[in-house]
Design a protein around this motif. Structure first.
Motif, PDB file in Angstrom:
ATOM      1  N   GLY A  46       3.773  12.942 -24.025  1.00 44.23           N
ATOM      2  CA  GLY A  46       4.926  12.774 -24.890  1.00 44.23           C
ATOM      3  C   GLY A  46       5.634  14.083 -25.190  1.00 44.23           C
ATOM      4  O   GLY A  46       5.431  15.105 -24.530  1.00 44.23           O
ATOM      5  N   LEU A  47       6.460  14.032 -26.203  1.00 46.30           N
ATOM      6  CA  LEU A  47       7.202  15.219 -26.622  1.00 46.30           C
ATOM      7  C   LEU A  47       6.235  16.310 -27.090  1.00 46.30           C
ATOM      8  O   LEU A  47       6.468  17.493 -26.870  1.00 46.30           O
ATOM      9  N   MET A  48       5.129  15.881 -27.700  1.00 43.67           N
ATOM     10  CA  MET A  48       4.121  16.834 -28.156  1.00 43.67           C
ATOM     11  C   MET A  48       3.645  17.715 -27.001  1.00 43.67           C
ATOM     12  O   MET A  48       3.614  18.937 -27.110  1.00 43.67           O
ATOM     13  N   GLY A  49       3.278  17.099 -25.899  1.00 44.93           N
ATOM     14  CA  GLY A  49       2.799  17.850 -24.748  1.00 44.93           C
ATOM     15  C   GLY A  49       3.883  18.695 -24.115  1.00 44.93           C
ATOM     16  O   GLY A  49       3.647  19.846 -23.726  1.00 44.93           O
ATOM     17  N   ALA A  50       5.090  18.127 -24.012  1.00 37.40           N
ATOM     18  CA  ALA A  50       6.204  18.865 -23.409  1.00 37.40           C
ATOM     19  C   ALA A  50       6.531  20.121 -24.205  1.00 37.40           C
ATOM     20  O   ALA A  50       6.778  21.185 -23.633  1.00 37.40           O
ATOM     21  N   LEU A  51       6.512  20.010 -25.511  1.00 35.16           N
ATOM     22  CA  LEU A  51       6.808  21.153 -26.365  1.00 35.16           C
ATOM     23  C   LEU A  51       5.751  22.243 -26.198  1.00 35.16           C
ATOM     24  O   LEU A  51       6.075  23.417 -25.990  1.00 35.16           O
ATOM     25  N   ALA A  52       4.491  21.865 -26.268  1.00 37.03           N
ATOM     26  CA  ALA A  52       3.412  22.854 -26.137  1.00 37.03           C
ATOM     27  C   ALA A  52       3.436  23.527 -24.772  1.00 37.03           C
ATOM     28  O   ALA A  52       3.280  24.748 -24.674  1.00 37.03           O
ATOM     29  N   GLU A  53       3.631  22.745 -23.715  1.00 36.60           N
ATOM     30  CA  GLU A  53       3.688  23.316 -22.362  1.00 36.60           C
ATOM     31  C   GLU A  53       4.833  24.320 -22.254  1.00 36.60           C
ATOM     32  O   GLU A  53       4.676  25.385 -21.664  1.00 36.60           O
ATOM     33  N   SER A  54       5.968  23.988 -22.843  1.00 31.27           N
ATOM     34  CA  SER A  54       7.122  24.876 -22.778  1.00 31.27           C
ATOM     35  C   SER A  54       6.862  26.194 -23.499  1.00 31.27           C
ATOM     36  O   SER A  54       7.198  27.267 -22.998  1.00 31.27           O
ATOM     37  N   VAL A  55       6.243  26.117 -24.661  1.00 30.28           N
ATOM     38  CA  VAL A  55       5.925  27.343 -25.403  1.00 30.28           C
ATOM     39  C   VAL A  55       4.965  28.209 -24.594  1.00 30.28           C
ATOM     40  O   VAL A  55       5.164  29.415 -24.451  1.00 30.28           O
ATOM     41  N   ILE A  56       3.929  27.588 -24.026  1.00 30.34           N
ATOM     42  CA  ILE A  56       2.960  28.337 -23.212  1.00 30.34           C
ATOM     43  C   ILE A  56       3.636  28.943 -21.987  1.00 30.34           C
ATOM     44  O   ILE A  56       3.420  30.110 -21.660  1.00 30.34           O
ATOM     45  N   ASP A  57       4.478  28.155 -21.315  1.00 28.53           N
ATOM     46  CA  ASP A  57       5.174  28.636 -20.120  1.00 28.53           C
ATOM     47  C   ASP A  57       6.069  29.837 -20.401  1.00 28.53           C
ATOM     48  O   ASP A  57       6.374  30.610 -19.504  1.00 28.53           O
ATOM     49  N   HIS A  58       6.503  29.976 -21.654  1.00 26.97           N
ATOM     50  CA  HIS A  58       7.364  31.096 -22.032  1.00 26.97           C
ATOM     51  C   HIS A  58       6.590  32.220 -22.722  1.00 26.97           C
ATOM     52  O   HIS A  58       7.168  33.065 -23.402  1.00 26.97           O
ATOM     53  N   GLY A  59       5.270  32.213 -22.548  1.00 30.25           N
ATOM     54  CA  GLY A  59       4.452  33.302 -23.062  1.00 30.25           C
ATOM     55  C   GLY A  59       4.052  33.183 -24.515  1.00 30.25           C
ATOM     56  O   GLY A  59       3.522  34.139 -25.084  1.00 30.25           O
ATOM     57  N   GLY A  60       4.301  32.030 -25.125  1.00 32.70           N
ATOM     58  CA  GLY A  60       3.958  31.840 -26.530  1.00 32.70           C
ATOM     59  C   GLY A  60       2.495  31.481 -26.731  1.00 32.70           C
ATOM     60  O   GLY A  60       1.784  31.136 -25.789  1.00 32.70           O
ATOM     61  N   VAL A  61       2.079  31.563 -27.964  1.00 28.83           N
ATOM     62  CA  VAL A  61       0.704  31.258 -28.345  1.00 28.83           C
ATOM     63  C   VAL A  61       0.683  29.902 -29.053  1.00 28.83           C
ATOM     64  O   VAL A  61       1.510  29.637 -29.924  1.00 28.83           O
ATOM     65  N   VAL A  62      -0.263  29.058 -28.653  1.00 30.50           N
ATOM     66  CA  VAL A  62      -0.324  27.684 -29.156  1.00 30.50           C
ATOM     67  C   VAL A  62      -1.724  27.359 -29.672  1.00 30.50           C
ATOM     68  O   VAL A  62      -2.720  27.660 -29.014  1.00 30.50           O
ATOM     69  N   THR A  63      -1.759  26.734 -30.835  1.00 29.23           N
ATOM     70  CA  THR A  63      -2.993  26.186 -31.397  1.00 29.23           C
ATOM     71  C   THR A  63      -2.855  24.670 -31.420  1.00 29.23           C
ATOM     72  O   THR A  63      -1.927  24.140 -32.027  1.00 29.23           O
ATOM     73  N   GLY A  64      -3.759  23.985 -30.741  1.00 27.52           N
ATOM     74  CA  GLY A  64      -3.784  22.526 -30.741  1.00 27.52           C
ATOM     75  C   GLY A  64      -4.882  22.034 -31.656  1.00 27.52           C
ATOM     76  O   GLY A  64      -6.029  22.471 -31.549  1.00 27.52           O
ATOM     77  N   VAL A  65      -4.534  21.133 -32.567  1.00 30.32           N
ATOM     78  CA  VAL A  65      -5.491  20.584 -33.522  1.00 30.32           C
ATOM     79  C   VAL A  65      -5.547  19.078 -33.294  1.00 30.32           C
ATOM     80  O   VAL A  65      -4.546  18.385 -33.484  1.00 30.32           O
ATOM     81  N   ILE A  66      -6.700  18.582 -32.881  1.00 29.85           N
ATOM     82  CA  ILE A  66      -6.797  17.176 -32.502  1.00 29.85           C
ATOM     83  C   ILE A  66      -8.104  16.584 -33.026  1.00 29.85           C
ATOM     84  O   ILE A  66      -9.149  17.233 -32.952  1.00 29.85           O
ATOM     85  N   PRO A  67      -8.035  15.371 -33.579  1.00 33.91           N
ATOM     86  CA  PRO A  67      -9.283  14.741 -34.015  1.00 33.91           C
ATOM     87  C   PRO A  67     -10.093  14.276 -32.811  1.00 33.91           C
ATOM     88  O   PRO A  67      -9.535  13.933 -31.769  1.00 33.91           O
ATOM     89  N   GLU A  68     -11.380  14.267 -32.972  1.00 38.47           N
ATOM     90  CA  GLU A  68     -12.287  13.936 -31.874  1.00 38.47           C
ATOM     91  C   GLU A  68     -11.943  12.609 -31.194  1.00 38.47           C
ATOM     92  O   GLU A  68     -11.964  12.514 -29.978  1.00 38.47           O
ATOM     93  N   PHE A  69     -11.574  11.598 -31.961  1.00 42.68           N
ATOM     94  CA  PHE A  69     -11.309  10.293 -31.366  1.00 42.68           C
ATOM     95  C   PHE A  69     -10.028  10.253 -30.527  1.00 42.68           C
ATOM     96  O   PHE A  69      -9.808   9.325 -29.766  1.00 42.68           O
ATOM     97  N   LEU A  70      -9.181  11.282 -30.624  1.00 42.55           N
ATOM     98  CA  LEU A  70      -7.952  11.328 -29.832  1.00 42.55           C
ATOM     99  C   LEU A  70      -8.030  12.274 -28.630  1.00 42.55           C
ATOM    100  O   LEU A  70      -7.087  12.361 -27.854  1.00 42.55           O
ATOM    101  N   VAL A  71      -9.131  12.977 -28.459  1.00 38.95           N
ATOM    102  CA  VAL A  71      -9.258  13.953 -27.377  1.00 38.95           C
ATOM    103  C   VAL A  71      -8.931  13.322 -26.023  1.00 38.95           C
ATOM    104  O   VAL A  71      -8.152  13.876 -25.237  1.00 38.95           O
ATOM    105  N   ASN A  72      -9.476  12.170 -25.722  1.00 40.01           N
ATOM    106  CA  ASN A  72      -9.208  11.512 -24.440  1.00 40.01           C
ATOM    107  C   ASN A  72      -7.956  10.648 -24.487  1.00 40.01           C
ATOM    108  O   ASN A  72      -7.214  10.572 -23.514  1.00 40.01           O
ATOM    109  N   ARG A  73      -7.709  10.010 -25.604  1.00 40.58           N
ATOM    110  CA  ARG A  73      -6.547   9.112 -25.728  1.00 40.58           C
ATOM    111  C   ARG A  73      -5.227   9.872 -25.594  1.00 40.58           C
ATOM    112  O   ARG A  73      -4.299   9.414 -24.956  1.00 40.58           O
TER     113      ARG A  73
END
Length: 119
Positions: A46-73
């Motif tokens: 989704g937009l969440m992934g697209a945003l994070a990928e874009s920040v990383i691709d441009h040299g930015g630093v990203v912290t992802g916070v995810i609950p255990e039950f959503l790791v695979n989902r």
């Protein structure tokens, strides 16, 4: 006035938001260029992934916070510099809140709204 060092972004994580992928680049805050860390929900879809990928691709630093039950989902994004897996949504929200200096909401659903209004 304090300096903003990290921004928490709440946005859609569902694959139904695939039309937003092209907008992830446009929505990307200038965090990479300004040394501001992105704190977000940790998924790679989704937009969440697209945003994070874009920040990383441009040299930015990203912290992802995810609950255990959503790791695979939500297909946790492993490219982030910091991954935090929480036991539940309540802890996820607390960690995101504590790690961010500012908050932004992008298109999303009920979950996005719920996370934003709790703070």
């Amino acid at each position: 006035m304090s300096t903003i060092e990290s921004i928490c972004v709440y946005c859609a994580s569902g694959p139904a938001t695939i039309s937003f992928h092209g907008r992830g680049e446009k929505a990307r805050p200038n965090s990479a260029e300004n040394g501001i860390r992105l704190v977000y929900g940790g998924g790679s879809v989704g937009l969440m992934g697209a945003l994070a990928e874009s920040v990383i691709d441009h040299g930015g630093v990203v912290t992802g916070v995810i609950p255990e039950f959503l790791v695979n989902r939500e297909h946790m994004l492993v490219r982030v510099q910091e991954r935090i897996i929480t036991p539940d949504m309540h802890e996820r929200k607390r960690v995101m809140f504590e790690r961010a200096d500012a908050f932004v909401a992008l298109p999303g659903g009920v979950g996005t709204l719920e996370e934003l209004v709790e703070h």
